[in-house]
Enzyme design. Sequence first.
Site, PDB file in Angstrom:
ATOM      1  N   LYS A   1      14.009  51.942  50.138  1.00 15.03           N
ATOM      2  CA  LYS A   1      14.486  53.086  50.912  1.00 15.03           C
ATOM      3  C   LYS A   1      15.544  53.799  50.080  1.00 15.03           C
ATOM      4  CE  LYS A   1      17.144  54.824  53.414  1.00 15.03           C
ATOM      5  NZ  LYS A   1      17.882  56.144  53.282  1.00 15.03           N
TER       6      LYS A   1
ATOM      7  N   GLU B   1      26.192  45.263  46.244  1.00 14.48           N
ATOM      8  CA  GLU B   1      27.011  45.880  45.200  1.00 14.48           C
ATOM      9  C   GLU B   1      27.712  47.051  45.860  1.00 14.48           C
ATOM     10  OE1 GLU B   1      28.388  48.367  42.813  1.00 14.48           O
ATOM     11  OE2 GLU B   1      26.361  48.686  42.039  1.00 14.48           O
TER      12      GLU B   1
ATOM     13  N   CYS C   1      30.146  53.554  40.980  1.00 18.65           N
ATOM     14  CA  CYS C   1      30.843  52.468  41.668  1.00 18.65           C
ATOM     15  C   CYS C   1      31.829  51.773  40.743  1.00 18.65           C
ATOM     16  CB  CYS C   1      29.837  51.474  42.244  1.00 18.65           C
ATOM     17  SG  CYS C   1      28.680  50.825  41.019  1.00 18.65           S
TER      18      CYS C   1
ATOM     19  N   GLU D   1      38.682  54.075  47.392  1.00 19.85           N
ATOM     20  CA  GLU D   1      37.650  54.625  46.515  1.00 19.85           C
ATOM     21  C   GLU D   1      37.403  56.099  46.847  1.00 19.85           C
ATOM     22  OE1 GLU D   1      33.425  53.119  44.755  1.00 19.85           O
ATOM     23  OE2 GLU D   1      33.599  53.140  46.929  1.00 19.85           O
TER      24      GLU D   1
END
Length: 492
Positions: free
Chosen positions: A186, A261, A295, A396
Amino acid sequence: MVDVSTSAAAFSDSLPSAHFIDGEWRKPQSGNLMETFDPGRAEPHARFAAGTAEDVAEAVASAKRAQRDEWRKTTPAERGRILMRAAELIRQNAERLAIAEVLDSGKTLGEARGDVRGSARAFEYYAGAADKHEGKAFPLGPDYTSYSIEEPIGVTAHIVPWNYPLSTACRSIAPALAAGCTAVVKPAEQTPMTALLLAEILVQAGLPRGVCNVVTGTGISAGAPLVSHPDVRHVTFTGSTVTGINVMKAAAQNVASVTLELGGKSPNIVLADADIELALDNVVGAIFENAGQICSAGSRLVIERSIHAEFIEKLVARARALRIGHGLTEGVNFGAINSAEHLAKVASYVEGAKARGISIATGGNVAVDPATGKGWFFEPTVLDDVKWDDPVVQEEIFGPVLAVQVVDSAEEAVEAANCTDYALAAGLFTKDLTRALRIARDVDAGQVYVNEYFAGGIETPFGGNRRSGIGREKGLVAVTSYCKTKAVSIRI
């Protein structure tokens, strides 16, 4: 090179608008389509299937049948041959994949071409691993034979993020297929195209029908039904920490394993004895590649005070030299933010920093493509000498925003590096090997890069600690994620 004004639309018309299930294109059962946007122009460029739980169920059923009836019976050597052919076909289709990636994600063509090369390499690497994943023998004594078998875990779900759609998909799909698992993928609703093109390439490479299926749509309508499906035995998810926690909860309902992750706020430590020009090159790449939407981006610069002023002056000059523009434009080396929503998030962090009086060494503003006046862009930004507890250090941002932490020693640099809840990656620049080994030991991170940020490759395990996730992708350890161990003990 594609001319943005005339050729991009024609290219987009050639892209698929259906799911890829059981080896063929299938229209969504709802009949509904969604738009995917070109971030460099802030305009829709193609339409794709809006998947639902019904489409997911169809894809999982196809994957379950293919795994049971064919793929698990395929010899590891033959699986490896198919993956190797896939690697070659990815290379043959490199330009189409790269252009599709630019139009979906907003990154530059050079960056997208690099992603395609890495994707081909992933299939090549796991092609070689397919027939080398071995069990063990256990010494129970002369009256017994005991050994283990590594069996494919079954149907696997792959939830792919929007920042590296093709390469992230490949780094999990390839080891799953090498292990003998089947996959339902997906992709993010912002970037669906390269996963669909990849599925078609895999069938062309000889992958049996149903072994790799792609269902597109939103996370709520397609992603959630996939990760909670009772026939899915492992979920690989890359994305935000908040969503990753929900994915883990959903998988737990079926006692399915997960690889997560998640977020990062990775430090890039530059000590006083570092090669300054080398460090500058890497600090720029670590935070401004893909407009900071990585990331593992080096989104914090931890720098010794004695070189701070000189380093920031040179860093600002390099940041200002980056050329903003549409990813298909010649000479552009700094691309777009993926969506209007994400651009607003990045901007809000910087506006908050301004309101708190944080020094903006460069950048700090929303921008557009200077050639067209369109697109979702944010200037390369450096926030200087920030307190450790500030949100731009702790949270973040996932954009081209570098927070600078000034320290007075290598020991304080380690404290600064470990001051957040994230532990994905860390960079270090020093000429002192002993100091490098000590800092690599003491920094909490899934991977530490010394004198080259993003060092490593598909051979190197990748993943995070704490709120940056669990499990590892890449390397041979990734194949283990898609296996279950069976022990057989025989009295003789």
